[in-house]
Scaffold this active site. Structure first.
Site, PDB file in Angstrom:
ATOM      1  N   GLU A  47       1.081  -1.222  -0.250  1.00  0.00           N
ATOM      2  CA  GLU A  47      -0.249  -0.090  -0.375  1.00  0.00           C
ATOM      3  C   GLU A  47       0.599   1.081  -0.098  1.00  0.00           C
ATOM      4  OE1 GLU A  47      -3.531   0.573   2.566  1.00  0.00           O
ATOM      5  OE2 GLU A  47      -1.619   2.015   3.551  1.00  0.00           O
ATOM      6  N   THR A  78      -3.853   4.819  -1.598  1.00  0.00           N
ATOM      7  CA  THR A  78      -5.389   5.644  -0.384  1.00  0.00           C
ATOM      8  C   THR A  78      -5.580   6.708  -0.999  1.00  0.00           C
ATOM      9  OG1 THR A  78      -3.236   6.685   0.481  1.00  0.00           O
ATOM     10  CG2 THR A  78      -3.788   4.187   1.474  1.00  0.00           C
ATOM     11  N   ARG A 136     -16.397   3.866   2.671  1.00  0.00           N
ATOM     12  CA  ARG A 136     -16.986   4.464   2.440  1.00  0.00           C
ATOM     13  C   ARG A 136     -16.333   5.532   3.341  1.00  0.00           C
ATOM     14  NH1 ARG A 136     -20.167   4.238   8.733  1.00  0.00           N
ATOM     15  NH2 ARG A 136     -17.968   5.088   9.427  1.00  0.00           N
ATOM     16  N   ALA A 157     -20.520   1.402   1.961  1.00  0.00           N
ATOM     17  CA  ALA A 157     -19.688   1.262   0.806  1.00  0.00           C
ATOM     18  C   ALA A 157     -20.628   0.019   0.090  1.00  0.00           C
ATOM     19  CB  ALA A 157     -18.438   0.417   0.999  1.00  0.00           C
ATOM     20  N   GLN A 211      -8.450  -4.668   7.788  1.00  0.00           N
ATOM     21  CA  GLN A 211      -7.690  -3.274   8.588  1.00  0.00           C
ATOM     22  C   GLN A 211      -6.383  -4.301   9.507  1.00  0.00           C
ATOM     23  OE1 GLN A 211      -6.120  -0.484   9.546  1.00  0.00           O
ATOM     24  NE2 GLN A 211      -8.664   0.484   9.805  1.00  0.00           N
TER      25      GLN A 211
END
Length: 342
Positions: A47, A78, A136, A157, A211
């Site tokens: 990421e 992101t 979301r 979402a 997460q």
């Protein structure tokens, strides 16, 4: 094949070819990368965050080159709260895809009307950016604050997934979602969180990325919950999200922001190593952190994780050290006679 896209050196993000639109047919679906063979023990992905200044941008491209050479299955970018990094996200993602790297765009609902979301999705489609992580999003300014929609906007979402699926321009999109090993902090219960996650998978998402977490048992329980709730959609790939531990202060901050737990034995270990002076003992804490992250990764591989997704903060070294410990990358550091993969 995606490798045919790179007519110039992947180290030069400023060439004319880098700015050309990306044909949709040349972006591999993230869900397809999970089905391909890999020279390593398991696929890995990383990421990135859109850079805020020139120095950060230079670090990002250096990291992108390294992870390209290390064989990352895909990279994600992101998307700032309220769309604050939208332009940077699109620009960075487009250049990453031209390196070439399979590139996953994060997209949130915060601050956007449905009409604006449609326009953004059409733009992504026109650029060939067809891998999307539907989120979301966190409230601007305070990730743990109350989430509020805007007039004309969407609220969950799953609504973004439904919107994508309703648009002919987005027929080639491959959708992922976030999942939460310890449950989303706003969910009424673990059972409710499981239901919401499966709803998004049923709506058309093909996989989830978790997460960050620091207890592998939470990941395994999440995977079991989803599969038990829906043996078809709940069995879609669950990609574990890992952040290599490099300091006690940073891991405590990430735990606070992510709403996850740092296992007591891990907390006690780092506190003992810090011995009241984290700065003085920073190297020892970092070494222990990389060791702990490696142990987590080893267990995830043994448990059949489809990919290891590293949250890199646009840095290479910690992730490469973990990958090296797993036998999936060259060593990193002057004591090994090199300080980068090149």
């Amino acid at each position: 094949m995606i490798v045919t896209m790179c007519a110039t050196s992947p180290s030069d993000p400023t060439t004319e070819n880098q700015n050309a639109p990306l044909p949709p047919s040349l972006q591999v679906a993230v869900s397809d990368t999970l089905k391909r063979g890999t020279p390593g023990r398991v696929p890995f992905s990383v990421e990135f965050m859109p850079p805020r200044d020139d120095a950060a941008e230079a670090r990002l491209w250096s990291a992108a080159e390294a992870f390209h050479d290390l064989g990352a299955s895909f990279v994600s970018v992101t998307y700032g709260a309220g769309g604050s990094s939208r332009e940077r996200t699109e620009r960075v993602a487009g250049k990453l895809a031209m390196k070439p790297l399979t590139t996953l765009l994060h997209m949130t609902l915060v601050g956007h009307t449905e009409s604006e979301l449609r326009g953004i999705l059409r733009e992504f489609a026109s650029l060939g950016m067809t891998n999307l992580l539907a989120l979301r999003g966190d409230p601007p300014g305070d990730p743990t604050g109350e989430w509020e929609g805007i007039e004309g906007g969407l609220t969950h979402a799953v609504h973004l997934i439904e919107l994508v699926k309703s648009m002919p321009e987005c027929a080639d999109f491959d959708l992922g979602i976030a999942s939460f090993p310890e449950g989303h902090y706003r969910a009424e219960s673990i059972e409710a969180d499981t239901r919401y996650t499966v709803e998004k998978l049923r709506a058309g998402a093909n996989y989830s990325i978790t997460q960050m977490f620091f207890n592998v048992d939470h990941y395994l329980r999440l995977r079991d919950r989803l599969a038990a709730y829906d043996p078809v959609h709940g069995a879609k790939p669950v990609i574990p999200g890992l952040m290599p531990i490099t300091s006690l202060r940073s891991v405590r901050r990430q735990v606070e922001l992510a709403g996850c737990e740092l296992p007591r034995d891990m907390e006690e270990k780092f506190t003992r190593i810090a011995a009241g002076d984290e700065q003085k003992n920073a190297a020892a804490i970092r070494e222990a952190g990389i060791e702990e992250t490696t142990k987590m990764a080893e267990r995830l591989i043994a448990e059949g994780a489809p990919d290891l997704h590293f949250m890199t903060m646009n840095n290479v070294r910690a992730t490469q050290e973990v990958l090296h410990n797993l036998g999936m990358a060259p060593a990193f550091g002057p004591r090994f006679g090199q300080d980068m993969v090149r």
